[in-house]
Write an enzyme that holds these catalytic residues in place. Structure first.
Site, PDB file in Angstrom:
ATOM      1  N   ARG A 180       1.188  -4.840  -2.870  1.00 16.70           N
ATOM      2  CA  ARG A 180       0.096  -5.067  -3.799  1.00 16.70           C
ATOM      3  C   ARG A 180       0.314  -6.395  -4.538  1.00 16.70           C
ATOM      4  O   ARG A 180       1.433  -6.904  -4.585  1.00 16.70           O
ATOM      5  CB  ARG A 180       0.006  -3.935  -4.825  1.00 16.70           C
ATOM      6  CG  ARG A 180      -0.195  -2.548  -4.217  1.00 16.70           C
ATOM      7  CD  ARG A 180      -0.189  -1.485  -5.288  1.00 16.70           C
ATOM      8  NE  ARG A 180      -0.418  -0.145  -4.764  1.00 16.70           N
ATOM      9  CZ  ARG A 180       0.544   0.693  -4.372  1.00 16.70           C
ATOM     10  NH1 ARG A 180       1.824   0.307  -4.449  1.00 16.70           N
ATOM     11  NH2 ARG A 180       0.252   1.890  -3.905  1.00 16.70           N
ATOM     12  N   HIS A 277      -7.389  -7.421  -2.309  1.00 18.83           N
ATOM     13  CA  HIS A 277      -6.887  -6.110  -1.870  1.00 18.83           C
ATOM     14  C   HIS A 277      -7.176  -5.865  -0.393  1.00 18.83           C
ATOM     15  O   HIS A 277      -6.537  -5.012   0.230  1.00 18.83           O
ATOM     16  CB  HIS A 277      -7.505  -4.994  -2.719  1.00 18.83           C
ATOM     17  CG  HIS A 277      -6.771  -3.693  -2.616  1.00 18.83           C
ATOM     18  ND1 HIS A 277      -5.522  -3.488  -3.169  1.00 18.83           N
ATOM     19  CD2 HIS A 277      -7.091  -2.528  -1.984  1.00 18.83           C
ATOM     20  CE1 HIS A 277      -5.123  -2.257  -2.907  1.00 18.83           C
ATOM     21  NE2 HIS A 277      -6.052  -1.656  -2.195  1.00 18.83           N
ATOM     22  N   ARG A 280      -4.132  -6.071   1.782  1.00 18.46           N
ATOM     23  CA  ARG A 280      -3.280  -4.877   1.886  1.00 18.46           C
ATOM     24  C   ARG A 280      -3.789  -3.948   2.988  1.00 18.46           C
ATOM     25  O   ARG A 280      -3.000  -3.376   3.749  1.00 18.46           O
ATOM     26  CB  ARG A 280      -3.231  -4.150   0.536  1.00 18.46           C
ATOM     27  CG  ARG A 280      -2.421  -2.851   0.534  1.00 18.46           C
ATOM     28  CD  ARG A 280      -2.171  -2.403  -0.894  1.00 18.46           C
ATOM     29  NE  ARG A 280      -1.771  -1.012  -1.016  1.00 18.46           N
ATOM     30  CZ  ARG A 280      -0.537  -0.558  -0.820  1.00 18.46           C
ATOM     31  NH1 ARG A 280       0.428  -1.384  -0.490  1.00 18.46           N
ATOM     32  NH2 ARG A 280      -0.266   0.727  -0.975  1.00 18.46           N
TER      33      ARG A 280
END
Length: 325
Positions: A180, A277, A280
């Protein structure tokens, strides 16, 4: 006088039965008062304190924050919810309701403000479908090109925007490890063992420590990063990462559209519509292709609930049949 005596008798009756509730604090304090105190006393200890602060400040601007906490009925809260849904996503409203609920529960348990929690009595917006954005075509190459550190002035200082020497390796490492943003920014050299190919995270989002295995590509990325005196691998702020990433995406998009215009082709609107994000999700998908054990994958990504990882696996029935013999 008759009304006063009746009220006094009712209070005495509640006291005698152990049912008396001190209502004045709930009548004097508004939702805004509760949220401000919660922001000052409780939020600083949370991992996502900055995000919570932004959300609470947004709620404080709404008229509902001016209501006395005892007047914050489910009907009033539902009206605010519907107004909010016309502006922001259901996920944002759900998070706002979580904050309001947490603040009221804290007031009830710790501050002696006796009031029912109206959040428990209203319908919550349905959660949005999880974003499953994979990098398509040459998006990764275009993004990394836009993150190149190209310009310096005559004094050797970095230019503005995305010309930051830490952003490109940070993004590359995110794609390679599935860490993250907060985990990457908390990385310290003392917790990295390039020989063993591991990076230890003493404190993660879910509150537990985790040691991340590093691929050969991840090791090469780290080997090229200079060591700073403060010990952080990436000595930059979260806000700097947000701005640099969004500007890089914009620059990459503009370059792509220019190429399409010169080639007289229609640009794909989905291309380069990226959030940090998404890296990820991309990384987890790539790692899932290498690790066919969901528990091993959870050890890499740090997901506590392995059910969240099922979407990364699409085994063929024929392959499973061969494993069964």
């Amino acid at each position: 006088r008759e009304a006063s005596e009746k009220w006094a008798r009712s209070i005495e009756r509640e006291l005698g039965m152990g049912l008396y509730v001190n209502r004045p604090p709930a009548e004097k304090n508004t939702l805004g008062d509760i949220l401000k105190r919660y922001l000052e006393e409780v939020v600083p200890s949370h991992k996502g304190a900055e995000i919570e602060r932004i959300r609470i400040n947004a709620i404080l601007k709404a008229k509902i924050s001016q209501l006395a906490i005892i007047a914050l009925t489910p009907n009033a809260l539902a009206g605010w919810r519907d107004e909010r849904l016309a502006i922001v996503s259901p996920a944002t409203v759900r998070r706002d309701l979580d904050i309001i609920s947490a603040a009221i529960n804290t007031a009830r348990k710790d501050w002696g403000i006796h009031v029912d929690n109206p959040v428990l009595s209203i319908r919550r917006p349905k959660p949005s479908k999880a974003r499953e954005r994979r990098l398509a075509l040459d998006e990764e190459a275009r993004l990394l090109t836009a993150l190149e550190n190209e310009e310096r002035d005559e004094h050797g200082r970095l230019g503005s925007g995305t010309r930051n020497p830490w952003i490109k390796p940070l993004v590359s490492l995110a794609i390679e490890t599935a860490m993250r943003r907060g985990e990457l920014l908390s990385l310290r050299w003392e917790h990295i063992d390039l020989d063993e190919q591991t990076a230890h995270l003493p404190d993660t989002k879910n509150g537990t420590a985790r040691t991340v295995p590093l691929s050969s590509a991840a090791v090469r990325i780290l080997q090229q990063i200079p060591h700073e005196n403060n010990g952080l691998v990436f000595p930059i702020s979260e806000e700097a990462v947000k701005k640099a990433f969004s500007r890089a995406v914009k620059r990459a998009r503009e370059a792509y559209e220019k190429e399409c215009k010169e080639a007289a082709t229609v640009p794909d609107k989905r291309l380069l519509d990226l959030h940090f994000h998404d890296l990820r999700h991309e990384a987890t998908s790539r790692i899932a292709d290498k690790l066919d054990n969901i528990l091993e994958l959870s050890a890499v990504t740090g997901h506590k609930d392995v059910r969240m990882l099922k979407r990364y696996y699409h085994p063929k029935a024929s392959n499973l049949a061969k494993k069964l013999g």
